[in-house]
Design an enzyme around this catalytic site. Structure first.
Site, PDB file in Angstrom:
ATOM      1  N   LYS A  30       0.846  -1.180   0.000  1.00 11.48           N
ATOM      2  CA  LYS A  30       0.000   0.000   0.000  1.00 11.48           C
ATOM      3  C   LYS A  30       0.888   1.239   0.000  1.00 11.48           C
ATOM      4  O   LYS A  30       1.525   1.559   1.016  1.00 11.48           O
ATOM      5  CB  LYS A  30      -0.931  -0.029   1.208  1.00 11.48           C
ATOM      6  CG  LYS A  30      -1.959  -1.149   1.105  1.00 11.48           C
ATOM      7  CD  LYS A  30      -2.888  -0.896  -0.074  1.00 11.48           C
ATOM      8  CE  LYS A  30      -3.574  -2.139  -0.578  1.00 11.48           C
ATOM      9  NZ  LYS A  30      -4.355  -1.903  -1.793  1.00 11.48           N
ATOM     10  N   ASP A  79       0.633  -0.573  -4.998  1.00  8.16           N
ATOM     11  CA  ASP A  79      -0.742  -0.119  -5.234  1.00  8.16           C
ATOM     12  C   ASP A  79      -0.944   1.243  -4.581  1.00  8.16           C
ATOM     13  O   ASP A  79      -1.008   1.357  -3.366  1.00  8.16           O
ATOM     14  CB  ASP A  79      -1.734  -1.140  -4.658  1.00  8.16           C
ATOM     15  CG  ASP A  79      -3.176  -0.786  -4.987  1.00  8.16           C
ATOM     16  OD1 ASP A  79      -3.404   0.230  -5.670  1.00  8.16           O
ATOM     17  OD2 ASP A  79      -4.071  -1.541  -4.559  1.00  8.16           O
ATOM     18  N   GLU A  88       0.139  -0.160  -9.627  1.00  6.50           N
ATOM     19  CA  GLU A  88      -1.322  -0.311  -9.639  1.00  6.50           C
ATOM     20  C   GLU A  88      -2.019   1.006  -9.335  1.00  6.50           C
ATOM     21  O   GLU A  88      -1.716   1.668  -8.343  1.00  6.50           O
ATOM     22  CB  GLU A  88      -1.740  -1.383  -8.621  1.00  6.50           C
ATOM     23  CG  GLU A  88      -3.259  -1.573  -8.561  1.00  6.50           C
ATOM     24  CD  GLU A  88      -3.668  -2.802  -7.774  1.00  6.50           C
ATOM     25  OE1 GLU A  88      -2.911  -3.799  -7.732  1.00  6.50           O
ATOM     26  OE2 GLU A  88      -4.773  -2.773  -7.186  1.00  6.50           O
ATOM     27  N   ASP A  93      -7.422  -0.914 -11.209  1.00  6.19           N
ATOM     28  CA  ASP A  93      -8.347  -1.487 -10.227  1.00  6.19           C
ATOM     29  C   ASP A  93      -9.602  -0.611 -10.074  1.00  6.19           C
ATOM     30  O   ASP A  93     -10.663  -0.925 -10.618  1.00  6.19           O
ATOM     31  CB  ASP A  93      -7.608  -1.657  -8.883  1.00  6.19           C
ATOM     32  CG  ASP A  93      -8.449  -2.330  -7.818  1.00  6.19           C
ATOM     33  OD1 ASP A  93      -9.645  -2.568  -8.054  1.00  6.19           O
ATOM     34  OD2 ASP A  93      -7.915  -2.625  -6.728  1.00  6.19           O
ATOM     35  N   LYS A 133     -13.153  -7.124  -8.650  1.00  3.01           N
ATOM     36  CA  LYS A 133     -13.717  -7.216  -7.295  1.00  3.01           C
ATOM     37  C   LYS A 133     -15.202  -7.532  -7.432  1.00  3.01           C
ATOM     38  O   LYS A 133     -15.931  -6.827  -8.145  1.00  3.01           O
ATOM     39  CB  LYS A 133     -13.531  -5.890  -6.550  1.00  3.01           C
ATOM     40  CG  LYS A 133     -12.077  -5.588  -6.184  1.00  3.01           C
ATOM     41  CD  LYS A 133     -11.984  -4.315  -5.359  1.00  3.01           C
ATOM     42  CE  LYS A 133     -10.699  -4.248  -4.551  1.00  3.01           C
ATOM     43  NZ  LYS A 133      -9.516  -3.827  -5.310  1.00  3.01           N
TER      44      LYS A 133
END
Ligand code: MG
Length: 368
Positions: free
Chosen positions: A165, A193, A218, A241, A265
């Site tokens: 993250k 990400d 990402e 994403d 997702k």
């Protein structure tokens, strides 16, 4: 077969690590999850779950899921839960948008369809590929040395794919990426990400500074156009994403060459029915995927495992076992990771049984 009732439960899912932090200082201490049990005119019931990543990740929030279900639920009574595409059309007709609200209902109806057919959802979603599926571990945002230590610890548990993250200050993020890659072995995969957290100039600084590192980038920026601009200025492999929330978005991204991997997702698309459609499209287009959800407990982890395990292995970039992040189990029969991998149940349906003693009384219900 008819839907005769819906029961909605609320359950808190605390985290083993205490909290989960990502870009721009966003953080969750306890996940607020919603479980839906769909009852039918037979003795078969189905169970689904939806768990937004707090209210600040996607346009979704936990109380909104429950409010939306009160709007949607009564209009589904009498519908056939085994006719999934038709049921989804009904859901879209009676409630515009709000895909995450529909996700738990759709998931529960796949559970019912599997039990009626006597087959695991995995088989109904297309077939089972291989023995198990590969998982990534999300590494909560911390100082670089702590993140590197956490990666080392999770690596010793068997994980080989790590999603860092980032999306914080670019200088800190560059340090995070380098510190973690340092301790990984060839064959391990690292994804940085940013969760939309960088402005374009910040994203450019990071991708330039780590251009020699074996790392995926990402969702660096909020909009599709901003991400596309970064994509066109880096040679690093690229994942989208947050902006990939529909078949249209996948087709546009594929036409523009905007990404190498997308994250599917389940609740972002509105359930397994639409996530399967997106998954199958990506296979046809030759795009690899991470199969997951925004967050969740045992029920969502089971649903993820069925969609991931029915994805051709070479197209499955990674998947995830959210139930291992949280301290509260809410269902029996959910998959549990072995050596950084998991497999879908071979039992009919999702292969799980909700723990009604943990879920307590429904917070809302409706019936015919
Ligand atoms: Mg992501």
């Amino acid at each position: 077969m008819k839907i005769t009732g819906l029961k909605v439960y609320q359950v808190d899912l605390p985290l083993h690590e205490g909290n989960y932090s990502w870009s721009e200082g966003k953080s969750v201490d306890v996940f607020d999850s919603t479980v839906v049990v769909v009852e039918t005119d037979s003795d078969i019931t189905g169970t689904g779950e939806v768990c937004p990543l707090g209210p600040v990740y996607l346009p979704a929030y936990a109380a909104g899921a429950r409010t939306g279900l009160q709007e949607l639920g009564p209009q589904l009574l009498g519908e056939d839960p085994t006719q999934l595409v038709k049921l989804n059309r009904t859901m879209d007709r009676v409630l515009k948008g709000h895909p995450y609200v529909k996700s738990a209902v759709d998931m529960a109806c796949w559970d019912i369809l599997g039990k009626v057919a006597g087959l695991p959802v995995c088989s109904l979603l297309g077939g089972r590929y291989g023995e198990d599926v590969v998982l990534y571990r999300a590494i909560s945002q911390r100082p670089a040395d702590e993140m590197a230590q956490n990666v080392a610890d999770y690596r010793s548990e068997g994980y080989r794919r790590f999603q860092l993250k980032v999306g914080g200050r670019p200088d800190d993020d560059i340090e995070r990426i380098r510190a973690v890659r340092e301790i990984l072995e060839p064959g391990d995969k690292l994804i940085a990400d940013a969760n939309t957290g960088w402005l374009m100039h910040e994203a450019m600084r990071v991708v330039n500074a780590v251009r020699d590192v074996d790392v995926y980038i990402e969702q660096p920026c909020p909009s599709y156009e901003q991400c596309l601009s970064i994509r066109r200025n880096t040679t690093l492999p690229f994942v989208l994403d947050e902006v990939i929330d529909s078949v249209d978005a996948i087709l546009k991204g594929a036409a523009d060459g905007a990404m190498d991997v997308v994250n599917i997702k389940i609740s972002k698309f509105g359930g397994l029915t639409k996530a399967k459609q997106a998954r199958d499209l990506c296979v046809s287009l030759g795009i690899a995927m991470t199969i997951e959800d925004s967050w969740g407990g045992d029920i969502i982890t089971a649903a993820i495992s069925h969609l991931a395990h029915s994805t051709p292995t070479e197209y499955l970039f990674t998947s995830t076992d959210f139930n291992s992040y949280v301290t509260q189990s809410i269902a029996d029969g959910a998959p549990h990771r072995v050596n950084g991998r998991m497999s879908a149940s071979t039992e009919p349906g999702l292969g799980i049984a909700p723990k009604l003693d943990v879920l307590g009384d429904p917070v809302w219900e409706c019936r015919l």
